[in-house]
Write an enzyme that holds these catalytic residues in place. Structure first.
Site, PDB file in Angstrom:
ATOM      1  N   LYS A  21     123.749 -48.374 -32.599  1.00 54.34           N
ATOM      2  CA  LYS A  21     124.194 -49.682 -32.080  1.00 54.34           C
ATOM      3  C   LYS A  21     125.615 -49.589 -31.531  1.00 54.34           C
ATOM      4  O   LYS A  21     125.885 -50.045 -30.420  1.00 54.34           O
ATOM      5  CB  LYS A  21     124.085 -50.737 -33.188  1.00 54.34           C
ATOM      6  CG  LYS A  21     124.500 -52.131 -32.767  1.00 54.34           C
ATOM      7  CD  LYS A  21     123.945 -53.185 -33.701  1.00 54.34           C
ATOM      8  CE  LYS A  21     124.731 -53.342 -34.973  1.00 54.34           C
ATOM      9  NZ  LYS A  21     126.072 -53.943 -34.812  1.00 54.34           N
ATOM     10  N   SER A  22     126.517 -49.009 -32.295  1.00 52.42           N
ATOM     11  CA  SER A  22     127.920 -48.925 -31.841  1.00 52.42           C
ATOM     12  C   SER A  22     128.016 -48.153 -30.537  1.00 52.42           C
ATOM     13  O   SER A  22     128.727 -48.550 -29.605  1.00 52.42           O
ATOM     14  CB  SER A  22     128.776 -48.198 -32.888  1.00 52.42           C
ATOM     15  OG  SER A  22     128.929 -48.995 -34.018  1.00 52.42           O
ATOM     16  N   GLY A  93     129.432 -59.324 -33.155  1.00 49.42           N
ATOM     17  CA  GLY A  93     130.890 -59.226 -33.284  1.00 49.42           C
ATOM     18  C   GLY A  93     131.446 -58.126 -32.403  1.00 49.42           C
ATOM     19  O   GLY A  93     132.525 -58.264 -31.810  1.00 49.42           O
ATOM     20  N   SER A 166     139.334 -51.733 -39.073  1.00 53.20           N
ATOM     21  CA  SER A 166     138.255 -52.250 -38.221  1.00 53.20           C
ATOM     22  C   SER A 166     138.171 -51.482 -36.909  1.00 53.20           C
ATOM     23  O   SER A 166     139.099 -51.491 -36.105  1.00 53.20           O
ATOM     24  CB  SER A 166     138.482 -53.743 -37.929  1.00 53.20           C
ATOM     25  OG  SER A 166     137.656 -54.146 -36.851  1.00 53.20           O
ATOM     26  N   GLN A 168     136.209 -52.278 -34.590  1.00 51.05           N
ATOM     27  CA  GLN A 168     136.078 -53.253 -33.494  1.00 51.05           C
ATOM     28  C   GLN A 168     137.449 -53.633 -32.966  1.00 51.05           C
ATOM     29  O   GLN A 168     137.656 -53.722 -31.759  1.00 51.05           O
ATOM     30  CB  GLN A 168     135.328 -54.493 -33.979  1.00 51.05           C
ATOM     31  CG  GLN A 168     133.873 -54.200 -34.310  1.00 51.05           C
ATOM     32  CD  GLN A 168     133.112 -55.435 -34.751  1.00 51.05           C
ATOM     33  OE1 GLN A 168     133.666 -56.525 -34.857  1.00 51.05           O
ATOM     34  NE2 GLN A 168     131.836 -55.258 -35.024  1.00 51.05           N
ATOM     35  N   ASP A 316     128.666 -50.695 -43.085  1.00 53.20           N
ATOM     36  CA  ASP A 316     127.389 -51.378 -42.859  1.00 53.20           C
ATOM     37  C   ASP A 316     126.330 -51.000 -43.902  1.00 53.20           C
ATOM     38  O   ASP A 316     125.219 -51.543 -43.884  1.00 53.20           O
ATOM     39  CB  ASP A 316     126.872 -51.066 -41.453  1.00 53.20           C
ATOM     40  CG  ASP A 316     127.763 -51.707 -40.386  1.00 53.20           C
ATOM     41  OD1 ASP A 316     128.430 -52.712 -40.689  1.00 53.20           O
ATOM     42  OD2 ASP A 316     127.797 -51.189 -39.253  1.00 53.20           O
ATOM     43  N   LYS A 343     131.170 -60.454 -42.443  1.00 49.10           N
ATOM     44  CA  LYS A 343     130.134 -59.909 -41.550  1.00 49.10           C
ATOM     45  C   LYS A 343     129.147 -61.025 -41.153  1.00 49.10           C
ATOM     46  O   LYS A 343     129.455 -62.189 -41.290  1.00 49.10           O
ATOM     47  CB  LYS A 343     129.431 -58.732 -42.232  1.00 49.10           C
ATOM     48  CG  LYS A 343     130.369 -57.543 -42.497  1.00 49.10           C
ATOM     49  CD  LYS A 343     130.789 -56.878 -41.207  1.00 49.10           C
ATOM     50  CE  LYS A 343     131.739 -55.715 -41.456  1.00 49.10           C
ATOM     51  NZ  LYS A 343     132.280 -55.175 -40.207  1.00 49.10           N
ATOM     52  N   ARG A 347     128.172 -60.717 -47.103  1.00 51.48           N
ATOM     53  CA  ARG A 347     127.158 -59.767 -47.592  1.00 51.48           C
ATOM     54  C   ARG A 347     127.266 -59.509 -49.091  1.00 51.48           C
ATOM     55  O   ARG A 347     126.259 -59.165 -49.719  1.00 51.48           O
ATOM     56  CB  ARG A 347     127.241 -58.450 -46.811  1.00 51.48           C
ATOM     57  CG  ARG A 347     126.676 -58.609 -45.420  1.00 51.48           C
ATOM     58  CD  ARG A 347     126.612 -57.313 -44.649  1.00 51.48           C
ATOM     59  NE  ARG A 347     125.887 -57.560 -43.402  1.00 51.48           N
ATOM     60  CZ  ARG A 347     126.020 -56.835 -42.305  1.00 51.48           C
ATOM     61  NH1 ARG A 347     126.838 -55.796 -42.281  1.00 51.48           N
ATOM     62  NH2 ARG A 347     125.314 -57.130 -41.223  1.00 51.48           N
ATOM     63  N   ARG A 389     121.001 -56.834 -41.897  1.00 51.60           N
ATOM     64  CA  ARG A 389     121.124 -55.766 -42.909  1.00 51.60           C
ATOM     65  C   ARG A 389     120.740 -56.264 -44.303  1.00 51.60           C
ATOM     66  O   ARG A 389     120.314 -55.484 -45.143  1.00 51.60           O
ATOM     67  CB  ARG A 389     122.525 -55.169 -42.891  1.00 51.60           C
ATOM     68  CG  ARG A 389     122.845 -54.518 -41.536  1.00 51.60           C
ATOM     69  CD  ARG A 389     123.944 -53.499 -41.584  1.00 51.60           C
ATOM     70  NE  ARG A 389     124.495 -53.275 -40.263  1.00 51.60           N
ATOM     71  CZ  ARG A 389     123.975 -52.457 -39.344  1.00 51.60           C
ATOM     72  NH1 ARG A 389     122.902 -51.757 -39.606  1.00 51.60           N
ATOM     73  NH2 ARG A 389     124.539 -52.329 -38.152  1.00 51.60           N
TER      74      ARG A 389
END
Ligand code: S3P
Length: 434
Positions: A21-22, A93, A166, A168, A316, A343, A347, A389
């Site tokens: 995904k990333s 995100g 992070s 991101q 994750d 997230k 979670r 997830r």
């Protein structure tokens, strides 16, 4: 959507997990910024990636092709168009944050929004450093929540130490740095996934690491149009790795899984718990290592302690590691994982709440979890909390409960792994799933 999961004894077979995904987000974004047409093979086809694709199309990028091969007509660093509507980043995100970095350096105006979950997630962590670069961004609560209005401007290089671990945030700043003349230096507080750095280096950008934590990007930069091959996603593979490790019997062979060292915490920790995992056929795609993984069931697992430094490598995988802890002897303790509360759902809360419904002995810390292994789980009616997830972690726990479970809101797996239940059915012999 409700899914019924029956107990199983064995995970058996082989599979190629969906594209990472990333890396899929980055492949689409960087191909759009290349000067030529770029082919991407094995892109993840999921709702999050579709969000990035649609936003890029909104910025005038043309994407063609179907099946395994896509062609992105790159527009160069300064070729994107002002969109004629709001860009919706959905549940993703990564899309919102990486694109905020990109759009800060454009000479036009954009508005970014997201779904109910994403509109609650923190954006201040990117807006504050982007504003230091000269970005003109406004949004709810002084720009800390979506929707964000971005008026592109001339950006200045940045010298910044990340206050949160992070990838991101780091990636948003590195992408913005592509539009800032001079050298941007970013210091990571813990080592987070480095797909952006690897990709940019591979595409010819002058980007260097100094020590473990410092990254320097020097401009002017241009991105080469290199063909992409996307590795299998280790974070998607993780659900099946844990299932195979817990199962009393069976063997699972996972092909072409990305084994970037910033992502392989799940392999190291499962091995520390006593799981049998071996690595085969190591090769590389676009500066990223990949390999096949063999996981054998029937081993007794033991509980472990996981601390803050390890969290970025398993950020994750915490919910599925909590499930692994339920089937290990002794206690598993996870600390320094406060980021998990920010997230797609909280979670730490959602996994605790749902596993308890199955009779699990699990409790929350403000920044983690404590799991008492060895309790017998019973099937239950479980909620996904709209979090992919969580849904997948619960499905794996349900395989090893004493009777059937129902997962409500299971359609959320579309965010990162649309074929999850299908593959689960295939590897467990539950034809109702596949
Ligand atoms: C991602 C980074 C991680 C991860 C997310 C994808 C990325 O988020 O949880 O699923 O692609 O950069 P943070 O870096 O914000 O923790």
């Amino acid at each position: 959507m409700e899914i019924v999961i029956q107990p199983t004894e064995k995970i058996e077979g082989q599979a190629r997990p969906p594209g990472d995904k990333s890396i899929s987000h980055r492949a689409l974004i960087f191909s759009s910024l290349a000067k030529s047409t770029v082919e991407i093979e094995g892109l993840l086809k999921s709702d999050d990636i579709l969000s990035t694709l649609r936003c890029l199309q909104g910025l005038g990028v043309t994407v063609e092709g179907e099946g395994e091969l896509l062609k992105v007509r790159g527009k160069g660093l300064d070729g994107l168009d002002e969109p004629d509507n709001i860009l919706n980043t959905g549940n993703s995100g990564t899309t919102a944050r990486l694109l905020a970095g990109l759009l800060s350096g454009q000479q036009f105006h954009t508005v970014l929004t997201g779904d109910n979950s994403l509109r609650k997630r923190p954006m201040g962590r990117i807006i504050e450093p982007l504003r230091k670069m000269g970005a003109l961004i406004d949004g709810r609560q002084n720009g800390s929540l979506l929707p964000l209005a971005i008026r592109g401007s001339e950006l200045l290089p940045l010298n910044y130490t990340l206050p949160v671990a992070s990838a991101q945030v780091k990636s948003a700043l590195l992408i913005a740095a592509l539009f800032a003349r001079g050298t941007t230096q970013i210091v990571d507080c813990y080592q987070t996934r480095d797909h952006t750095e690897r990709a940019l280096r591979h595409l010819g950008v002058d980007i260097k690491n100094y020590g473990k934590y410092t990254i320097c990007l020097r401009n002017p930069a241009g991105l080469r149009g290199e063909r992409w091959q996307i590795p299998g996603d280790i974070s998607a593979a993780a659900f099946f790795m844990v299932a195979a490790a817990i199962a009393p019997q069976g063997e699972l062979y996972l092909r072409e899984v990305g084994i970037n060292p910033t992502r392989t915490g799940i392999i190291d920790l499962l091995k520390e718990m006593g799981a049998h995992i071996s690595i085969h056929n190591v090769k590389g795609y676009n500066g990223e290592p990949i390999a096949d993984l063999l996981i054998k069931g029937g081993r007794a697992l033991r509980g472990i302690h996981i601390n803050k430094e390890t969290i970025p490598r398993i950020v994750d995988e915490v919910p599925i590691l909590a499930v692994a802890g339920l089937f290990a002897r002794g206690e598993t303790v996870i600390r320094g994982a406060g980021e998990l509360r920010l997230k797609e759902s909280d979670r730490l809360k959602s996994i605790t709440l749902e596993l308890k419904k199955m009779g699990a002995k699990i409790a929350e810390f403000p920044d983690g979890l404590i799991i008492q292994g060895g309790a017998k789980l019973s099937g239950a009616s479980l909620l996904s909390h709209g979090d992919h997830r969580i849904a997948m972690s619960l499905a794996i726990a349900a395989l090893f409960a004493q009777n059937e479970s129902v997962i409500k809101g299971a359609e959320t797996v579309r965010i990162s792994f649309p074929g999850f239940f299908n593959l689960l059915g295939k590897l467990t012999g539950q034809s109702s799933l596949s």
